[in-house]
Design a protein around this motif. Sequence first.
Motif, PDB file in Angstrom:
ATOM      1  N   PRO A  55       0.794  -1.240   0.000  1.00  0.00           N
ATOM      2  CA  PRO A  55       0.000   0.000   0.000  1.00  0.00           C
ATOM      3  C   PRO A  55       0.820   1.282   0.000  1.00  0.00           C
ATOM      4  O   PRO A  55       0.359   2.306  -0.531  1.00  0.00           O
ATOM      5  N   SER A  56       2.014   1.243   0.565  1.00  0.00           N
ATOM      6  CA  SER A  56       2.816   2.467   0.619  1.00  0.00           C
ATOM      7  C   SER A  56       3.720   2.655  -0.594  1.00  0.00           C
ATOM      8  O   SER A  56       4.430   3.658  -0.691  1.00  0.00           O
ATOM      9  N   VAL A  57       3.698   1.686  -1.520  1.00  0.00           N
ATOM     10  CA  VAL A  57       4.561   1.746  -2.703  1.00  0.00           C
ATOM     11  C   VAL A  57       3.759   2.226  -3.907  1.00  0.00           C
ATOM     12  O   VAL A  57       2.704   1.666  -4.221  1.00  0.00           O
ATOM     13  N   ARG A  58       4.258   3.252  -4.554  1.00  0.00           N
ATOM     14  CA  ARG A  58       3.614   3.782  -5.761  1.00  0.00           C
ATOM     15  C   ARG A  58       4.622   3.777  -6.895  1.00  0.00           C
ATOM     16  O   ARG A  58       5.748   4.252  -6.738  1.00  0.00           O
ATOM     17  N   VAL A  59       4.226   3.233  -8.039  1.00  0.00           N
ATOM     18  CA  VAL A  59       5.094   3.190  -9.209  1.00  0.00           C
ATOM     19  C   VAL A  59       4.627   4.234 -10.209  1.00  0.00           C
ATOM     20  O   VAL A  59       3.449   4.294 -10.565  1.00  0.00           O
TER      21      VAL A  59
END
Length: 225
Positions: A55-59
């Motif tokens: 959830p805290s990772v954005r690509v």
Amino acid sequence: MNNSTISTIIPLYNCSQYIGEAVQSVLDQTVPPSEIIVVDDGSTDESIAAVPNHPSVRVISRPHGGLARTLNHGVECSQGSILTFLDSDDRWLPTKVEQQVALLHSPEKPDLIFSQTRVFHEGNDNPEKNEVVNGVGKSAMMLRRSAFDRIGPFPEAEEAHDFIGWYARAREIGLSSHIIPEILYERRIHDSNDGILQQDRQRARYFSSIKAVLDRRRQQQSHDT
């Protein structure tokens, strides 16, 4: 923008073999950042698919434009008041963020915080046999967004090194820095490192950036006199 959040920006380009470990080392922090922004610089391999789903990772994907542009785009897209960076083939030790953010909020309040760095070669991960150096570089650094804004973006010119001139500007405008004497960051050396694949180009950028710094200082000295 949240005044208490930490953003980690990871530039990614054709690093499917190591990106998972890099991101996981951020997720495993004792004080994990609020957001991890992986900025893919037009990878042509399976790098994006190798990024851990969390959830805290954005690509964020963008056309290939080079490391400095990728870093600056990540800063623009981030929300935290505190910024950190990690190369996609390297890793942090678990207490990096915790120790650095504590120092950032200490009475000394240094503007830029670094740590000792362990340099290890792929296939030789014995800590006792690897080199330890002062980690004055992006991946060992933490700073407030306000400090980054004062310094300005990483230099995007083709002939410029992404960090050397930028850090020189930080020193020139009087920002303070501190190096934590503990190893909190590990830099991986492998056959696909840009420094190995593009040695001549990297060397040219390094010396070009050093020359630009010295020229700027000479101009300032001439102006002062």
